[in-house]
Each structure stands twice: as C-alpha cells, then as structure tokens.
Enzyme design. Sequence first.
Site, PDB file in Angstrom:
ATOM      1  N   HIS A 166    -123.837  39.090 -58.713  1.00 40.53           N
ATOM      2  CA  HIS A 166    -122.588  38.945 -57.985  1.00 40.53           C
ATOM      3  C   HIS A 166    -121.846  37.719 -58.522  1.00 40.53           C
ATOM      4  O   HIS A 166    -122.456  36.656 -58.678  1.00 40.53           O
ATOM      5  CB  HIS A 166    -122.865  38.783 -56.490  1.00 40.53           C
ATOM      6  N   ASN A 180    -123.038  43.092 -68.630  1.00 40.25           N
ATOM      7  CA  ASN A 180    -124.330  42.600 -68.139  1.00 40.25           C
ATOM      8  C   ASN A 180    -125.471  43.480 -68.619  1.00 40.25           C
ATOM      9  O   ASN A 180    -126.552  42.978 -68.951  1.00 40.25           O
ATOM     10  CB  ASN A 180    -124.317  42.489 -66.609  1.00 40.25           C
ATOM     11  N   GLU A 221    -123.253  34.720 -66.055  1.00 44.46           N
ATOM     12  CA  GLU A 221    -123.897  35.959 -65.591  1.00 44.46           C
ATOM     13  C   GLU A 221    -124.834  36.477 -66.679  1.00 44.46           C
ATOM     14  O   GLU A 221    -125.961  36.906 -66.408  1.00 44.46           O
ATOM     15  CB  GLU A 221    -122.852  37.030 -65.269  1.00 44.46           C
ATOM     16  N   ARG A 224    -123.153  59.772 -49.406  1.00 41.65           N
ATOM     17  CA  ARG A 224    -123.888  58.640 -49.980  1.00 41.65           C
ATOM     18  C   ARG A 224    -125.378  58.916 -50.198  1.00 41.65           C
ATOM     19  O   ARG A 224    -125.910  58.751 -51.289  1.00 41.65           O
ATOM     20  CB  ARG A 224    -123.704  57.391 -49.097  1.00 41.65           C
TER      21      ARG A 224
HETATM   22  C1  GAR Z   1    -119.584  41.508 -63.179  1.00 46.12           C
HETATM   23  O1  GAR Z   1    -118.728  40.391 -63.147  1.00 46.12           O
HETATM   24  C2  GAR Z   1    -120.438  41.568 -61.934  1.00 46.12           C
HETATM   25  O2  GAR Z   1    -120.831  40.292 -61.481  1.00 46.12           O
HETATM   26  C3  GAR Z   1    -119.488  42.207 -60.967  1.00 46.12           C
HETATM   27  O3  GAR Z   1    -118.862  43.225 -61.720  1.00 46.12           O
HETATM   28  C4  GAR Z   1    -118.782  42.808 -63.069  1.00 46.12           C
HETATM   29  C5  GAR Z   1    -119.363  43.896 -63.934  1.00 46.12           C
HETATM   30  O4  GAR Z   1    -119.149  43.580 -65.287  1.00 46.12           O
HETATM   31  N1  GAR Z   1    -120.167  42.747 -59.828  1.00 46.12           N
HETATM   32  C6  GAR Z   1    -119.663  42.698 -58.589  1.00 46.12           C
HETATM   33  O5  GAR Z   1    -118.573  42.227 -58.333  1.00 46.12           O
HETATM   34  C7  GAR Z   1    -120.580  43.267 -57.521  1.00 46.12           C
HETATM   35  N2  GAR Z   1    -120.103  42.921 -56.248  1.00 46.12           N
HETATM   36  P1  GAR Z   1    -119.966  44.313 -66.436  1.00 46.12           P
HETATM   37  O6  GAR Z   1    -119.760  45.818 -66.224  1.00 46.12           O
HETATM   38  O7  GAR Z   1    -119.319  43.854 -67.695  1.00 46.12           O
HETATM   39  O8  GAR Z   1    -121.405  43.918 -66.325  1.00 46.12           O
END
Ligand code: GAR
Length: 210
Positions: free
Chosen positions: A108, A14, A173, A64
Amino acid sequence: MKNVAVLLSGRGSNFLALSDAVNAGKIPARIALVVSNRPEAPGLQHAVERGYKAICIPSRGIEREAYDRLVVKELQAENIDFICLAGFMRLLSGWFISQYPHRILNIHPALLPAFPGMHAQEQALEWGAKVTGCTVHFVDEQLDHGPIIVQYPVPVLDEDTEETLSARILVHEHEIYPEALRIVCEGRYTIEGRRLIVKPEPLPAELGLG
Ligand code: GAR
C-alpha cells in the site's frame, strides 16, 4: 522453496520487482502463477514475456465470492503458499482470506494506518502530511489493516504533485516488497497480536560465530 502467486490489475511494476528479486536468488520462492482480473493489464503481458504461467480471470459482472472461488481453484492447483497482491484493485471476500490466513501480502502506498483505500498518495498531499511512505502487510478481513511486515517513510516535499510523490514512493515499494516476501518465505517472523516481529538473519556460516 515456497510457491508464490502474484495477483495484479495494472502496470505490474511491483510484480517485476518481485520477479527480479526471485531471479537474483534473494527470495527462497518461485513465482508459480500470475493472475490478472483485467485482460489489458500490462503486468499480465510482462508475466507472459517472462515465461510465467499467467492467466486472466476477468472479474467484470461476477459476484465477489464466486470470483474468488475461481481464483482460489487456480491457486490450489499450483499449491500456492503465499499470495502477493500487487496493484490488485479488488477487495477479497472474507471466504478467500479465510483460506489463506496470514498468507496474503499487500503493498500500500502510504504508512498505514494513515491513508487507506484508493489514491493514498493524493490523500497524503491533501491532508498536508509531511511524511508518507509505503507498507507491506498481511491481509485480513478489514481494508488495508492486517499485521505490518515492512514500512518505509518518504518525505512529502512542498513542490510535490501526486505524480512526483507517487514516483518517489514507488522506488521504495520495489525495495520493501521483495524484502517482506523474503522474510515470510524464510519463516523469519512471529506474530503477536497485531505485531509482527522479524527475527534477525542468521550469521553467515563462514564467520564461524553461529
Ligand atoms: C502501487 O503503487 C501499489 O502500492 C498500489 O497500486 C500501485 C500498483 O502499481 N496499490 C494500492 O493502492 C492498493 N491500495 P504496479 O501495478 O506498478 O505494481
């Protein structure tokens, strides 16, 4: 021109989609900072290869809010306007979110409010949903909860596995995250309660209709 930071923990696909869209001139922004909480994240390596300011702030063993204060210090140093969480697998503290109200975006892999949290694609399969998808939303103090900016539906096929479904969602996405970042960087929205209303794009000047 807005200053954008991308926070990631893993693959970084992303982040690459956002970077491609910015480089193509589709978003009035510059990616001023990439932060990973994991030194081994491939996304961090991609960011270095593309010449971004990219830093790792390891999160292991840090409380955190103490961690978030380290990150926010770096964001402030770069005058960051918007923060894109792109597979950043850490919950933000209430303090962090209060520093950037309606300025943190998250992607998400489900149609929120369905299937929040981890393994959203697997949750959709196990539930027997016929449609799932992806959501870009502003981050608020509850998990996967803030006002929705863009969503896109994806059908669940009978033969889908978590891998095939995830791959088909991921394609979208990579489309909706740049679209959402463009909307917020252009300031082309209002927020009424939970509803984010996107204003139409201005007509091209050359049509003489504006
Ligand atoms: C993506 O599918 C994103 O939507 C998900 O993690 C992946 C990251 O992929 N995020 C979540 O599940 C957040 N709750 P990437 O590192 O290739 O962008």
